[in-house]
Design an enzyme around this catalytic site. Structure first.
Site, PDB file in Angstrom:
ATOM      1  N   LYS A  44       0.870  -1.179   0.000  1.00 41.80           N
ATOM      2  CA  LYS A  44       0.000   0.000   0.000  1.00 41.80           C
ATOM      3  C   LYS A  44       0.909   1.232   0.000  1.00 41.80           C
ATOM      4  O   LYS A  44       1.992   1.217   0.592  1.00 41.80           O
ATOM      5  CB  LYS A  44      -0.892  -0.017   1.258  1.00 41.80           C
ATOM      6  CG  LYS A  44      -1.705   1.265   1.487  1.00 41.80           C
ATOM      7  CD  LYS A  44      -2.765   1.483   0.417  1.00 41.80           C
ATOM      8  CE  LYS A  44      -3.481   2.844   0.592  1.00 41.80           C
ATOM      9  NZ  LYS A  44      -4.146   3.281  -0.663  1.00 41.80           N
ATOM     10  N   CYS A 129      -2.391   8.998  -7.640  1.00 38.94           N
ATOM     11  CA  CYS A 129      -3.573   8.760  -6.807  1.00 38.94           C
ATOM     12  C   CYS A 129      -4.659   9.778  -7.154  1.00 38.94           C
ATOM     13  O   CYS A 129      -4.417  10.984  -7.092  1.00 38.94           O
ATOM     14  CB  CYS A 129      -3.231   8.857  -5.319  1.00 38.94           C
ATOM     15  SG  CYS A 129      -4.726   8.723  -4.306  1.00 38.94           S
ATOM     16  N   ASN A 191      -2.697   3.454 -13.137  1.00 36.10           N
ATOM     17  CA  ASN A 191      -3.456   3.606 -11.886  1.00 36.10           C
ATOM     18  C   ASN A 191      -4.948   3.710 -12.281  1.00 36.10           C
ATOM     19  O   ASN A 191      -5.298   3.536 -13.443  1.00 36.10           O
ATOM     20  CB  ASN A 191      -2.977   4.863 -11.137  1.00 36.10           C
ATOM     21  CG  ASN A 191      -3.241   4.776  -9.631  1.00 36.10           C
ATOM     22  OD1 ASN A 191      -4.285   4.283  -9.193  1.00 36.10           O
ATOM     23  ND2 ASN A 191      -2.317   5.255  -8.826  1.00 36.10           N
ATOM     24  N   GLY A 216     -10.723  -2.673 -11.787  1.00 35.59           N
ATOM     25  CA  GLY A 216     -11.425  -3.922 -12.078  1.00 35.59           C
ATOM     26  C   GLY A 216     -11.582  -4.146 -13.577  1.00 35.59           C
ATOM     27  O   GLY A 216     -11.115  -3.361 -14.397  1.00 35.59           O
TER      28      GLY A 216
HETATM   29  O1  RRO Z   1      -5.649   5.542  -1.519  1.00 35.10           O
HETATM   30  C1  RRO Z   1      -6.305   5.773  -2.550  1.00 35.10           C
HETATM   31  O2  RRO Z   1      -7.390   6.382  -2.532  1.00 35.10           O
HETATM   32  C2  RRO Z   1      -5.809   5.378  -3.872  1.00 35.10           C
HETATM   33  C3  RRO Z   1      -4.505   5.498  -4.281  1.00 35.10           C
HETATM   34 BR1  RRO Z   1      -3.142   6.038  -3.121  1.00 35.10          BR
HETATM   35  C4  RRO Z   1      -4.153   5.211  -5.626  1.00 35.10           C
HETATM   36  O3  RRO Z   1      -3.004   5.332  -6.061  1.00 35.10           O
HETATM   37  N1  RRO Z   1      -5.144   4.812  -6.454  1.00 35.10           N
HETATM   38  C5  RRO Z   1      -6.423   4.679  -6.057  1.00 35.10           C
HETATM   39  O4  RRO Z   1      -7.294   4.311  -6.849  1.00 35.10           O
HETATM   40  N2  RRO Z   1      -6.745   4.962  -4.752  1.00 35.10           N
END
Ligand code: RRO
Length: 313
Positions: A44, A129, A191, A216
């Site tokens: 994570k 993100c 991502n 997904g």
């Molecule tokens: O933590 C998130 O909300 C998140 C991250 Br860091 C990311 O890189 N990609 C995503 O879909 N959620």
């Protein structure tokens, strides 16, 4: 049959990794899954200080997909080093630390804390993100920032440096080229895509931050096209990620140019799915007399004259 892969002489048992944010820090899943049968684990995203993330609801299901707005909730790099690294010591599976930050300095600080640790084999840098106000997409959609972050981190580590790119840009290949030019060893593509879901009875968004990251099977065709685009533009390896839930999906990614793949959302259904996918790839290679998975990489038989992507690359 050779299914191994390496970056900067760091060997990976096979080419199937588990994606960041879908497998905790590895230790939580270790009782259910033999980690050593995976190519590698992406942790994570880690920030310098712990983060609580966004308020609930922060996950909702959509057609063939999942929408998340976790908001980078994580235990922080110090707790990761103190509590998670010791639990990973008994495994030989590669551990790639994913780092997210809201400033270039924070990326550097987190990397410098992790770099001396033997158990950390490399870094995946999250500049993509979709769910945080500072950092995240504001970096990942800015070419100069992606270049600067890569350059600064490259100075600070000899370990594999992978930049995880966002699909939420016009031409992802420009970002891959910027990362390559500043010394990245690989790029992870992609991502999550910015998405939204609405409850028509309450007239409210289904997640607290209104929009979130879509993942997904719903995003697999987009991810394949992005990997294909990037493969035309860079020489460094591409790690394909987005909607992979079967070995056939993984083979598609190899054919369009991925050297390795990450399994993400499918881990929420079955955390051992990555191992099954690795076995399926090996069996496919054996059935088709392929001696090395590398032979598949970029071997798509496409009519380049008819390819639309070529025209604007
Ligand atoms: O933590 C998130 O909300 C998140 C991250 Br860091 C990311 O890189 N990609 C995503 O879909 N959620």
């Amino acid at each position: 049959m050779n299914e191994s892969f390496s970056l900067r002489a760091v060997p990976f048992r096979n080419r199937v990794f588990v994606a960041s944010g879908t497998f905790g820090y590895g230790d939580e899943v270790a009782e259910l899954v033999d980690l050593d049968e995976l190519g590698g684990i992406l942790t994570k995203s880690l920030s310098l200080k712990p983060r609580d993330g966004n308020p609930p609801p922060r996950i909702t299901e959509t057609a063939s997909g999942m929408l998340n707005s976790i908001g980078l909730a994580n235990i922080g790099v110090h707790k990761f080093i103190a509590e998670k690294i010791p639990k990973l010591e008994s495994y030989s599976c590669a551990v790639i630390a994913n780092i997210a930050a809201s400033s270039v300095e924070e990326y550097c600080s987190v990397l410098e804390l992790l770099d001396p640790l033997k158990r950390v084999d490399g870094f995946e840098i999250n500049v993509s993100c979709p769910n945080v106000k500072e950092g995240g997409l504001s970096f990942g959609t800015d070419l100069a920032k992606v270049a600067l972050i890569t350059k600064e981190l490259r100075k600070r580590t000899q370990k594999p440096l992978i930049i995880k790119l966002t699909p939420n840009v016009t031409h992802i290949s420009e970002f891959a080229r910027a990362a390559e030019a500043e010394g990245a060893d690989a790029v992870s593509v992609i991502n999550t895509l910015i998405g939204m879901a609405v409850n028509i009875n309450t007239r409210k968004p289904r997640i607290s931050t209104t929009t979130g990251g879509l993942s997904g099977p719903a995003i697999k065709p987009v991810a394949l096209a992005k990997v294909y685009e990037v493969h035309k533009s860079v020489k460094i390896p591409i790690i394909g990620v987005g909607g992979i839930s079967t070995w056939e999906d993984a083979v598609e990614f190899f054919l369009v140019g991925a050297s390795a793949v990450q399994v993400g959302t499918a881990n929420f259904i079955n955390p051992a799915i990555g191992i099954g996918i690795a076995k399926g790839i090996a069996q496919y290679c054996e059935r088709n007399s392929i001696d090395d998975v590398a032979e598949l990489v970029g071997s798509l038989r496409a009519d380049t004259k008819l390819s639309v992507i070529q025209s604007w690359l």
